[in-house]
Design an enzyme around this catalytic site. Sequence first.
Site, PDB file in Angstrom:
ATOM      1  N   ARG A  62       0.841  -1.205   0.000  1.00 57.88           N
ATOM      2  CA  ARG A  62       0.000   0.000   0.000  1.00 57.88           C
ATOM      3  C   ARG A  62       0.876   1.255   0.000  1.00 57.88           C
ATOM      4  NH1 ARG A  62      -2.141  -3.615   3.699  1.00 57.88           N
ATOM      5  NH2 ARG A  62      -4.325  -4.234   3.474  1.00 57.88           N
ATOM      6  N   ASP A 108     -10.054  -4.625   8.800  1.00 54.36           N
ATOM      7  CA  ASP A 108      -9.107  -5.643   9.261  1.00 54.36           C
ATOM      8  C   ASP A 108      -9.747  -6.514  10.350  1.00 54.36           C
ATOM      9  OD1 ASP A 108      -7.352  -4.401   7.525  1.00 54.36           O
ATOM     10  OD2 ASP A 108      -6.524  -3.098   9.085  1.00 54.36           O
ATOM     11  N   ARG A 110     -12.057  -8.973   8.796  1.00 56.23           N
ATOM     12  CA  ARG A 110     -11.278 -10.095   8.218  1.00 56.23           C
ATOM     13  C   ARG A 110     -10.777 -11.028   9.323  1.00 56.23           C
ATOM     14  NH1 ARG A 110      -8.252  -6.283   3.812  1.00 56.23           N
ATOM     15  NH2 ARG A 110      -9.824  -6.512   2.171  1.00 56.23           N
ATOM     16  N   HIS A 164      -2.597   0.145   9.064  1.00 53.73           N
ATOM     17  CA  HIS A 164      -3.298  -0.657   8.034  1.00 53.73           C
ATOM     18  C   HIS A 164      -2.277  -1.018   6.945  1.00 53.73           C
ATOM     19  CE1 HIS A 164      -6.526  -2.111   5.528  1.00 53.73           C
ATOM     20  NE2 HIS A 164      -6.226  -1.254   4.569  1.00 53.73           N
TER      21      HIS A 164
END
Length: 310
Positions: A88, A148, A151, A175
């Site tokens: 990212r 998150d 998940r 993140h």
Amino acid sequence: MKITIVGAGAVGASCAEYIAIKNFASEVVLIDIKEDYAEGKAMDLMQTASLLGFDTRIVGSTNDYSKTANSDIAVITSGIPRKPGMTREELIGINADIVKSVSSSILEHSPNATIIVVSNPMDTMTYLVHKSTNLPKNKIIGMGGALDSARFKYRLSEALECPASDVDGMVIGGHSDTGMVPLARLATRNSVPVSKFISEERLDQVSEDTKVGGATLTKMLGTSAWYAPGAAVSSLVQAIACDQKKMFPCSALLEGEYGLNDLCIGVPVILGENGIEEIVELELNDAEKAKLKESAEGVTKTNDLLDLKK
Ligand SMILES: NC(=O)c1ccc[n+]([C@@H]2O[C@H](COP(=O)([O-])OP(=O)(O)OC[C@H]3O[C@@H](n4cnc5c(N)ncnc54)[C@H](O)[C@@H]3O)[C@@H](O)[C@H]2O)c1
Ligand SMILES: O=C(O)C[C@H](O)C(=O)O
């Protein structure tokens, strides 16, 4: 309640769809730089209204911010997503300029809006919005931890062979593929610690799979995920719009909390009509504290790549 979503791509449109289905907003404005793209997404979504039974009006606009005027909440999803094999953090060069100019355009027309930042690298983009606007710190929120944590719950439910609604768990920290801190010690199945049901090795695997959740999907899809991200953003928007006082891990500007300063990173917060109404300080053990500190060092390193004088 008027909500603007900048970026009518995969995440922006998914977020608009979930907000509409939940039927709590009067208007959602989708805005994008691609000619007619947001208008097309808005029309397609509006053609589901009679099928799905919502009353939210979804409007599309090609870069005309006058349509976003007086929004209560603005979500920034504009920018590029990563491709398989990328981190990212590699998106910072392009996305920083986009996020900075978009946040200024939002505030020109909606000076009282609360901003939710989604574009990656999200913690650094959230920090950039703090540094480049005069908004009070409770009104700038980064979305990462809610996704998150969803998940994490998915992976826990897989390991425990139970519905995701039976488990609870939270991911704090940055993140990023290496910076997430799944709080496995505190995860429960109906109030019973999950360690009662699965081995330590299996729980470690759940945490590792959670941390690379975004990268795993990016490899499978060729671009990054959008359904769970859109749903996670819609939950934050709803918590603020409906003054729910719900707790989510969000990227918040820290000024001493958790012993950290001058960065945005995922910590539990209470979301209500005033945005971040409280930062909740958990009692972490030494190992968790060390992981959060390491994660913060990673986020700060990425923040240092920003040219804040531009
Ligand atoms: N924080 C998270 O948990 C999370 C989750 C998923 C995706 N993301 C990030 O969200 C971003 C968007 O992902 P996506 O899959 O929707 O990408 P996408 O390419 O499908 O959509 C991005 C949209 O932004 C638009 N855009 C670019 N510059 C713009 C500008 N200046 N003004 C308005 N619109 C502009 C593009 O035209 C495009 O339609 C990426 O940076 C991605 O990494 C973050
Ligand atoms: O993985 C990505 O790049 C997108 C997003 O941050 C995610 O976690 O799905």
